[in-house]
Design a protein around this motif. Structure first.
Motif, PDB file in Angstrom:
ATOM      1  N   ASP A 178       0.723  -1.217  -0.045  1.00  0.00           N
ATOM      2  CA  ASP A 178      -0.087  -0.197  -0.036  1.00  0.00           C
ATOM      3  C   ASP A 178       0.922   1.074   0.139  1.00  0.00           C
ATOM      4  N   LEU A 179       2.004   1.247   0.703  1.00  0.00           N
ATOM      5  CA  LEU A 179       2.822   2.242   0.796  1.00  0.00           C
ATOM      6  C   LEU A 179       3.548   2.718  -0.683  1.00  0.00           C
ATOM      7  N   LEU A 180       3.818   1.567  -1.179  1.00  0.00           N
ATOM      8  CA  LEU A 180       4.577   1.652  -2.771  1.00  0.00           C
ATOM      9  C   LEU A 180       3.486   2.349  -3.524  1.00  0.00           C
ATOM     10  N   VAL A 181       2.079   1.903  -3.411  1.00  0.00           N
ATOM     11  CA  VAL A 181       0.998   2.561  -4.141  1.00  0.00           C
ATOM     12  C   VAL A 181       1.023   3.969  -4.019  1.00  0.00           C
ATOM     13  N   GLN A 182       0.864   4.125  -2.817  1.00  0.00           N
ATOM     14  CA  GLN A 182       1.035   5.859  -2.332  1.00  0.00           C
ATOM     15  C   GLN A 182       1.925   6.808  -2.962  1.00  0.00           C
ATOM     16  N   ILE A 183       3.251   6.073  -2.717  1.00  0.00           N
ATOM     17  CA  ILE A 183       4.452   6.647  -3.455  1.00  0.00           C
ATOM     18  C   ILE A 183       4.389   6.743  -4.734  1.00  0.00           C
ATOM     19  N   LEU A 184       3.921   5.862  -5.503  1.00  0.00           N
ATOM     20  CA  LEU A 184       3.695   5.863  -6.742  1.00  0.00           C
ATOM     21  C   LEU A 184       2.487   6.932  -7.088  1.00  0.00           C
ATOM     22  N   TRP A 185       1.559   6.920  -6.620  1.00  0.00           N
ATOM     23  CA  TRP A 185       0.429   7.967  -6.815  1.00  0.00           C
ATOM     24  C   TRP A 185       0.854   9.608  -6.706  1.00  0.00           C
ATOM     25  N   LYS A 186       1.653   9.643  -5.385  1.00  0.00           N
ATOM     26  CA  LYS A 186       2.330  11.052  -5.269  1.00  0.00           C
ATOM     27  C   LYS A 186       3.179  11.467  -6.177  1.00  0.00           C
ATOM     28  N   TYR A 187       3.722  10.567  -6.916  1.00  0.00           N
ATOM     29  CA  TYR A 187       4.668  11.005  -8.192  1.00  0.00           C
ATOM     30  C   TYR A 187       4.011  11.030  -9.422  1.00  0.00           C
ATOM     31  N   LEU A 188       2.837  10.329  -9.624  1.00  0.00           N
ATOM     32  CA  LEU A 188       2.080  10.383 -10.805  1.00  0.00           C
ATOM     33  C   LEU A 188       0.843  11.517 -10.979  1.00  0.00           C
ATOM     34  N   LYS A 189       0.634  11.881  -9.723  1.00  0.00           N
ATOM     35  CA  LYS A 189      -0.529  13.053  -9.805  1.00  0.00           C
ATOM     36  C   LYS A 189       0.341  14.460 -10.187  1.00  0.00           C
ATOM     37  N   THR A 190       1.426  14.507 -10.231  1.00  0.00           N
ATOM     38  CA  THR A 190       2.244  15.758 -10.313  1.00  0.00           C
ATOM     39  C   THR A 190       2.436  15.927 -12.070  1.00  0.00           C
ATOM     40  N   ASN A 191       2.230  14.685 -12.586  1.00  0.00           N
ATOM     41  CA  ASN A 191       2.639  14.613 -14.122  1.00  0.00           C
ATOM     42  C   ASN A 191       1.801  15.346 -14.967  1.00  0.00           C
ATOM     43  N   PRO A 192       2.219  16.168 -15.709  1.00  0.00           N
ATOM     44  CA  PRO A 192       1.192  17.071 -16.900  1.00  0.00           C
ATOM     45  C   PRO A 192       0.157  16.089 -17.503  1.00  0.00           C
ATOM     46  N   ILE A 193       0.895  14.707 -17.770  1.00  0.00           N
ATOM     47  CA  ILE A 193      -0.348  13.999 -18.636  1.00  0.00           C
ATOM     48  C   ILE A 193      -1.146  13.558 -17.718  1.00  0.00           C
ATOM     49  N   ILE A 194      -0.913  13.094 -16.584  1.00  0.00           N
ATOM     50  CA  ILE A 194      -1.964  12.643 -15.612  1.00  0.00           C
ATOM     51  C   ILE A 194      -3.024  13.689 -15.331  1.00  0.00           C
ATOM     52  N   LYS A 195      -2.469  14.955 -15.336  1.00  0.00           N
ATOM     53  CA  LYS A 195      -3.602  16.079 -14.840  1.00  0.00           C
ATOM     54  C   LYS A 195      -4.403  16.402 -15.966  1.00  0.00           C
ATOM     55  N   TRP A 196      -3.796  15.857 -17.298  1.00  0.00           N
ATOM     56  CA  TRP A 196      -4.512  16.373 -18.529  1.00  0.00           C
ATOM     57  C   TRP A 196      -6.086  15.641 -18.661  1.00  0.00           C
ATOM     58  N   ASP A 197      -7.035  16.410 -19.089  1.00  0.00           N
ATOM     59  CA  ASP A 197      -8.375  15.922 -19.025  1.00  0.00           C
ATOM     60  C   ASP A 197      -8.434  14.723 -20.091  1.00  0.00           C
ATOM     61  N   THR A 198      -7.696  14.574 -20.997  1.00  0.00           N
ATOM     62  CA  THR A 198      -7.780  13.690 -22.088  1.00  0.00           C
ATOM     63  C   THR A 198      -6.721  12.459 -21.654  1.00  0.00           C
TER      64      THR A 198
END
Length: 316
Positions: A30-50
């Motif tokens: 669960d901690l690894l998934v949290q770390i992964l998401w913390k990194y991903l959510k700052t990525n411009p592609i993940i923030k992109w609506d499409t």
């Protein structure tokens, strides 16, 4: 066959081992998934609506590239085909470089059908808000499984309707079935769809990723990462079932049961023009009496029937 069996067993052991590890060391997973998401959510592609359609497109492109490159580099590719496709599945004549670059005419059409309206809508109505946290590993897995089951359920009834109503079939679905009439199932045949059928699939998928929100009146929703994983899996499985191949990593081989259809079942659907309406599973086809045996199963059944007749004649 022996090599295929070894690869499948190895992959099963890896999946089971990973699952056991996620149970034993759940907090660490669960901690690894949290770390992964913390990194991903700052990525411009993940923030992109499409973002989700973009990853679906990448999954499409990767799948086509994988099968094209396999046929290009491996001269005995036909050994990995389903029995029904051997002798009729023709290798493409593209070079390795062309495999990376090639996009069919239907591919360009689907890009316009699929991305055009979505890009316009997302640009006009930006709305993507990412959650700060992510649920545990098993909650994430459960969400992906629920979405796959929901989509398969929706698709079954839409697909059944297209076949039962001949007007709808001729207008919107017949082109896709030319894959099984004019030439055998191939990966690129996945996208031979009419505009209406493309958006029927998309409507099923849009409903699926929002179904939890609809069911709970906005209280709960599927996590964005679960939605991305779901989109990628649906595309990979979709191309698999149209590929004409029986690879050891395909889901119907990894899970030893008849719960998943796979390329053999979908090949039977395309060549006969009816039956096997579920996209991946088989339980609804069994329940509605639309389940078709594969050609291999029919052959075995025919041989068994002939042997029984031969034994009966010998007894007489």
């Amino acid at each position: 066959r022996r090599i295929r069996r070894k690869i499948t067993i190895g992959l099963r052991c890896f999946i089971i081992g990973t699952a056991i590890g996620c149970v034993v060391w759940k907090d660490s997973a669960d901690l690894l998934v949290q770390i992964l998401w913390k990194y991903l959510k700052t990525n411009p592609i993940i923030k992109w609506d499409t973002c989700e359609p973009f990853f679906a497109f990448l999954a499409f492109r990767f799948s086509f590239w994988l099968y094209d490159l396999f046929e290009c580099l491996y001269p005995h590719y036909d050994l990995w085909l389903i029995p029904e496709a051997r002798g009729v599945h023709k290798r493409h004549k593209r070079s390795v470089w062309d495999c990376f670059l090639y996009i069919s005419t239907d591919g360009y059409k689907q890009f316009l059908y699929y991305y055009g309206p979505i890009l316009a809508f997302d640009y006009t109505f930006p709305r993507r808000k990412l959650p700060e946290s992510i649920p545990g590993v098993w909650t994430l897995v459960l969400q992906v499984v629920c979405m796959l089951c929901t989509y398969d359920l929706c698709f079954f009834f839409c697909h059944l309707s297209l076949h039962r109503n001949r007007t709808l079939y001729r207008m919107f679905h017949e082109t896709h079935h030319e894959v099984g009439v004019k030439y055998p199932c191939k990966a690129w045949g996945t996208i031979v769809l009419s505009f209406v059928q493309t958006w029927t699939n998309l409507t099923c998928s849009i409903f699926t990723v929002n179904s939890l929100k609809f069911a709970t009146f906005g209280k709960y929703y599927y996590h964005p990462l679960a939605r991305i994983i779901y989109n990628c899996i649906t595309i990979l499985w979709l191309v698999e079932e149209h590929s004409g191949y029986d690879m050891p990593w395909m889901i119907h081989n990894l899970i030893p049961s008849s719960f998943f259809g796979g390329p053999k079942h979908h090949y039977a659907h395309h060549t006969r023009g009816h039956g096997n309406y579920q996209k991946w599973f088989t339980y609804l086809d069994r329940a509605f009496g639309t389940m078709l045996p594969t050609f291999e199963q029919e052959k075995r059944k025919g041989n068994k029937h002939n042997n029984q007749k031969h034994v009966a004649s010998e007894i007489k």
